[in-house]
Design a protein around this motif. Structure first.
Motif, PDB file in Angstrom:
ATOM      1  N   LEU A 130      42.643   5.059 -16.356  1.00 21.82           N
ATOM      2  CA  LEU A 130      41.893   5.586 -15.116  1.00 21.82           C
ATOM      3  C   LEU A 130      40.794   4.772 -14.993  1.00 21.82           C
ATOM      4  CD1 LEU A 130      41.647   7.783 -13.081  1.00 21.82           C
ATOM      5  CD2 LEU A 130      40.164   8.977 -14.417  1.00 21.82           C
ATOM      6  N   HIS A 131      40.769   3.866 -13.813  1.00 23.55           N
ATOM      7  CA  HIS A 131      39.605   2.999 -13.572  1.00 23.55           C
ATOM      8  C   HIS A 131      38.894   3.650 -12.606  1.00 23.55           C
ATOM      9  CE1 HIS A 131      37.731  -0.809 -13.214  1.00 23.55           C
ATOM     10  NE2 HIS A 131      38.194  -0.947 -12.036  1.00 23.55           N
ATOM     11  N   VAL A 132      37.507   3.977 -13.024  1.00 25.57           N
ATOM     12  CA  VAL A 132      36.693   4.969 -12.083  1.00 25.57           C
ATOM     13  C   VAL A 132      35.623   3.990 -11.444  1.00 25.57           C
ATOM     14  CG1 VAL A 132      35.144   6.832 -12.129  1.00 25.57           C
ATOM     15  CG2 VAL A 132      37.081   7.060 -13.538  1.00 25.57           C
ATOM     16  N   ILE A 133      35.303   3.794 -10.205  1.00 26.97           N
ATOM     17  CA  ILE A 133      34.534   2.901  -9.543  1.00 26.97           C
ATOM     18  C   ILE A 133      33.208   3.626  -8.923  1.00 26.97           C
ATOM     19  CG2 ILE A 133      36.562   1.345  -9.364  1.00 26.97           C
ATOM     20  CD1 ILE A 133      36.106   1.929  -6.300  1.00 26.97           C
ATOM     21  N   VAL A 134      32.991   5.067  -9.049  1.00 29.10           N
ATOM     22  CA  VAL A 134      32.274   5.702  -8.214  1.00 29.10           C
ATOM     23  C   VAL A 134      30.906   5.986  -8.761  1.00 29.10           C
ATOM     24  CG1 VAL A 134      34.044   6.870  -6.871  1.00 29.10           C
ATOM     25  CG2 VAL A 134      33.223   8.153  -8.968  1.00 29.10           C
ATOM     26  N   GLY A 135      30.804   5.314 -10.199  1.00 27.26           N
ATOM     27  CA  GLY A 135      29.667   5.974 -10.811  1.00 27.26           C
ATOM     28  C   GLY A 135      28.381   4.840 -10.669  1.00 27.26           C
ATOM     29  N   ASP A 136      27.274   5.239 -11.294  1.00 27.22           N
ATOM     30  CA  ASP A 136      26.021   4.438 -11.130  1.00 27.22           C
ATOM     31  C   ASP A 136      25.739   3.763 -12.502  1.00 27.22           C
ATOM     32  OD1 ASP A 136      25.719   5.417  -8.657  1.00 27.22           O
ATOM     33  OD2 ASP A 136      23.819   6.708  -9.003  1.00 27.22           O
ATOM     34  N   ALA A 137      25.264   2.613 -12.461  1.00 25.66           N
ATOM     35  CA  ALA A 137      24.522   2.297 -13.532  1.00 25.66           C
ATOM     36  C   ALA A 137      23.556   2.768 -14.145  1.00 25.66           C
ATOM     37  CB  ALA A 137      24.370   0.613 -13.478  1.00 25.66           C
ATOM     38  N   SER A 174      26.622  -3.768  -2.475  1.00 22.50           N
ATOM     39  CA  SER A 174      26.770  -2.815  -3.525  1.00 22.50           C
ATOM     40  C   SER A 174      27.777  -3.487  -4.614  1.00 22.50           C
ATOM     41  CB  SER A 174      27.449  -1.405  -3.197  1.00 22.50           C
ATOM     42  OG  SER A 174      27.703  -0.511  -4.090  1.00 22.50           O
ATOM     43  N   TYR A 175      27.303  -3.447  -5.843  1.00 21.92           N
ATOM     44  CA  TYR A 175      28.304  -4.077  -7.013  1.00 21.92           C
ATOM     45  C   TYR A 175      28.739  -2.763  -8.063  1.00 21.92           C
ATOM     46  CZ  TYR A 175      23.251  -5.205  -7.320  1.00 21.92           C
ATOM     47  OH  TYR A 175      21.979  -5.090  -7.079  1.00 21.92           O
ATOM     48  N   GLY A 176      29.609  -2.875  -8.776  1.00 25.64           N
ATOM     49  CA  GLY A 176      30.109  -2.041  -9.493  1.00 25.64           C
ATOM     50  C   GLY A 176      29.518  -1.656 -10.978  1.00 25.64           C
ATOM     51  N   THR A 177      29.735  -0.208 -11.344  1.00 30.00           N
ATOM     52  CA  THR A 177      29.600  -0.013 -12.855  1.00 30.00           C
ATOM     53  C   THR A 177      30.989   0.708 -12.479  1.00 30.00           C
ATOM     54  OG1 THR A 177      27.149   0.170 -12.874  1.00 30.00           O
ATOM     55  CG2 THR A 177      28.580   1.333 -14.489  1.00 30.00           C
ATOM     56  N   HIS A 178      31.874   0.262 -13.499  1.00 25.88           N
ATOM     57  CA  HIS A 178      33.210   0.846 -13.651  1.00 25.88           C
ATOM     58  C   HIS A 178      33.084   1.505 -15.049  1.00 25.88           C
ATOM     59  CE1 HIS A 178      34.806  -2.169 -10.090  1.00 25.88           C
ATOM     60  NE2 HIS A 178      33.976  -1.208  -9.824  1.00 25.88           N
ATOM     61  N   GLU A 179      34.002   2.566 -15.175  1.00 27.10           N
ATOM     62  CA  GLU A 179      34.229   3.246 -16.222  1.00 27.10           C
ATOM     63  C   GLU A 179      35.776   3.357 -16.424  1.00 27.10           C
ATOM     64  OE1 GLU A 179      32.742   7.490 -15.566  1.00 27.10           O
ATOM     65  OE2 GLU A 179      31.226   6.238 -14.282  1.00 27.10           O
ATOM     66  N   ASN A 180      36.261   3.550 -17.675  1.00 21.77           N
ATOM     67  CA  ASN A 180      37.618   3.132 -18.027  1.00 21.77           C
ATOM     68  C   ASN A 180      37.945   4.306 -18.972  1.00 21.77           C
ATOM     69  OD1 ASN A 180      38.388   0.678 -16.524  1.00 21.77           O
ATOM     70  ND2 ASN A 180      36.689   0.098 -17.610  1.00 21.77           N
ATOM     71  N   TYR A 181      39.014   4.897 -18.673  1.00 23.40           N
ATOM     72  CA  TYR A 181      39.597   6.214 -19.631  1.00 23.40           C
ATOM     73  C   TYR A 181      41.007   6.011 -19.795  1.00 23.40           C
ATOM     74  CZ  TYR A 181      35.144   8.074 -17.888  1.00 23.40           C
ATOM     75  OH  TYR A 181      33.609   8.250 -17.782  1.00 23.40           O
TER      76      TYR A 181
END
Length: 513
Positions: A248-255, A159-166
């Motif tokens: 806030l580094h969010v790593i749980v989301g999908d591309a 699994s490889y990431g799609t990370h969001e940042n807020y």
């Protein structure tokens, strides 16, 4: 304010090729990823991308600093966590749109520039698809075939990431932030999942689920991103004035390939963050008995009937959890608080969120044009009806991968988008412009414009700095710690006065960016 804040999306792309080396062995993903990044930089030209031999400025990187108040010893860290080490063999480029395109963990990664609205997050995320496609076209002209996939799993355990940042205020206690976000993040795939064929990390059980990342989450809170992945990541690397801001580094989301799904993912979370910041007593109390198990329970049930248990003994569906949060946000908006003054972005996100939840309760199929997992499931179910294929059929797994192919001639999502069956929020011209033009209302404008205007005189960059040559040929580091500084409105005149970094730096010696 409302849902508007500094935000961005990082996407590691899946990559395959039949290229072989001199020994007849397939090229490694690391080498292939380097080809992709270098091809884009070469094809885009010196004013659209920094040369891939240029550097990334690691001076302010703190990947082992934990938001819970300590820093992990480097000797204890997994090598994948040491992202602050310069590797001259790894291709890296900063683009004229303010984004970073580089090799990360054997994947080409497009990290979008900082934006201030969910719609702009969608636009610059989509621009990353065009960056990848441009690289593939350059490689094809050289006789090298590579395929890129905007997804998060290979179906074989990786699994490889799609990370969001807020950007959030440092004043918000991290423990409270994490506690109040966890139930929402557990349920968010209901409106923001990309869908996946297979259950379990190696797809060991047949079936379909909402989220590509759910089966790879193993902790509630933690520092890691590539192992023991948590629901809430604690990396304390603000890329901003540290005593004022937290990232806030969010790593749980999908591309995601569907515009509305991407909008809902970032817009709903930004709204919940604003709720946590301004109405902490109004955040729903839906603490889950076992959040990690709940992630799987929600994701594994596309009928949306599965329930998760709360600490106080209630049983709620994922839709129930999301509606509880949405109702709290709607009450905050109605309160008239200054942070919730009506604006078009907030209205769009909350209207879409409400419409999608109501439709999901009636019949998920109604959301096939907006919610990606529903669109993918609808396509796969039609194929299953025609072919009689069960969920364990490898043809369905292949279609799952093909859904995310960036090539518009092969990618199933791309074809649905072109046919109007996946709703577009962004005109194609606006997405194309975002490939080369930076956002005007964040420091990404300064970063991108330096690349476009000054070419080789820009030697390195990071999210909060640009390194340039002065009049004596020395390297000078210009820091931009505030993400909403160095915007077009504030400094366009400054850049217009200088055609060379040397004179620009001379003026900057006495002024702030």
């Amino acid at each position: 304010m409302s849902v508007r804040r500094v935000m961005g999306i990082e996407t590691e792309l899946g990559i395959t090729s039949t290229q072989v080396d001199a020994r007849g062995e397939l090229l490694t993903p690391m080498l292939l990823s380097g080809q992709v990044v270098r091809a884009y930089a070469a094809g885009a030209g010196p004013r659209a991308a920094m040369p891939t031999g240029s550097g990334w400025d690691y001076a302010d990187e703190t990947p082992l600093r934990d938001a819970r108040g300590y820093e992990m010893a480097r000797a204890l860290a997994d090598v994948s966590q040491l992202t602050d080490v310069e590797d001259p063999t790894v291709a890296n480029s900063v683009l004229s749109n303010g984004a970073r395109f580089y090799v990360d963990h054997a994947h080409p990664e497009y990290s979008s520039p900082e934006v201030t609205s969910p719609r702009e997050a969608v636009r610059y995320d989509r621009a990353g698809e065009l960056v990848g496609l441009a690289a593939l076209r350059t490689l094809a002209q050289e006789g090298r075939e590579v395929r890129l996939y905007k997804n998060n799993v290979d179906g074989k355990g990786a699994s490889y990431g799609t990370h969001e940042n807020y950007l959030v205020p440092r004043s918000i206690p991290f423990e409270r932030l994490a506690r109040q976000l966890i139930p929402f993040l557990v349920a968010r795939p209901v409106i923001a999942g990309a869908g996946r064929v297979g259950l379990g990390q190696v797809s060991e059980r047949p079936g379909f689920q909402l989220s590509q990342r759910a089966d790879y989450l193993e902790a509630e809170v933690g520092l890691e991103t590539t192992l023991r992945r948590p629901i809430v990541n604690t990396r304390d690397e603000p890329h901003a004035t540290p005593h004022v801001h937290r990232r806030l580094h969010v790593i749980v989301g999908d591309a995601t390939m569907a515009d509305v799904t991407t909008l809902l993912a970032v817009g709903s979370l930004s709204a919940v963050l604003r709720l946590v910041e301004t109405h902490p007593d109004g955040v729903p109390d839906v603490a889950l008995a076992d959040p990690v198990q709940a992630v799987r329970q929600v994701s594994h049930d596309p009928t949306l009937r599965a329930t998760v248990e709360t600490v106080d003994g209630r049983r709620l569906t994922g839709v129930d959890v999301l509606e509880t949060y949405l109702e709290a946000v709607e009450r905050a908006v109605a309160s008239g608080h200054d942070a919730w003054r009506p604006d078009d972005d907030t209205t769009e996100v909350l209207t879409r969120w409400r419409q999608v939840l109501d439709a999901l309760r009636r019949d998920p199929a109604e959301c096939a044009g907006q919610v990606e997992w529903v669109a993918k499931l609808s396509l796969l179910e039609r194929y299953r009806e025609r072919s009689g294929a069960g969920w364990g059929d490898p043809r369905l797994a292949a279609m799952d991968i093909q859904w995310h192919d960036l090539d518009p001639q092969r990618g199933l999502a791309q074809k649905l988008r072109a046919a109007g069956r996946l709703e577009r929020l962004m005109p194609e011209g606006a997405v194309a412009a975002a490939v080369t033009e930076p956002p005007e209302d964040t420091r990404a404008w300064f970063r991108g414009e330096c690349v476009r205007r000054y070419g080789d005189d820009v030697r390195a960059a990071s999210w909060d700095s640009v390194v340039m040559l002065d009049e004596r040929g020395r390297l000078r580091r210009v820091q931009v710690p505030e993400p909403t500084a160095a915007t077009r409105e504030r400094i366009s005149g400054l850049l217009e006065r200088h055609t060379r970094t040397a004179t620009l730096l001379t003026e900057l010696a006495s002024e702030d960016v």
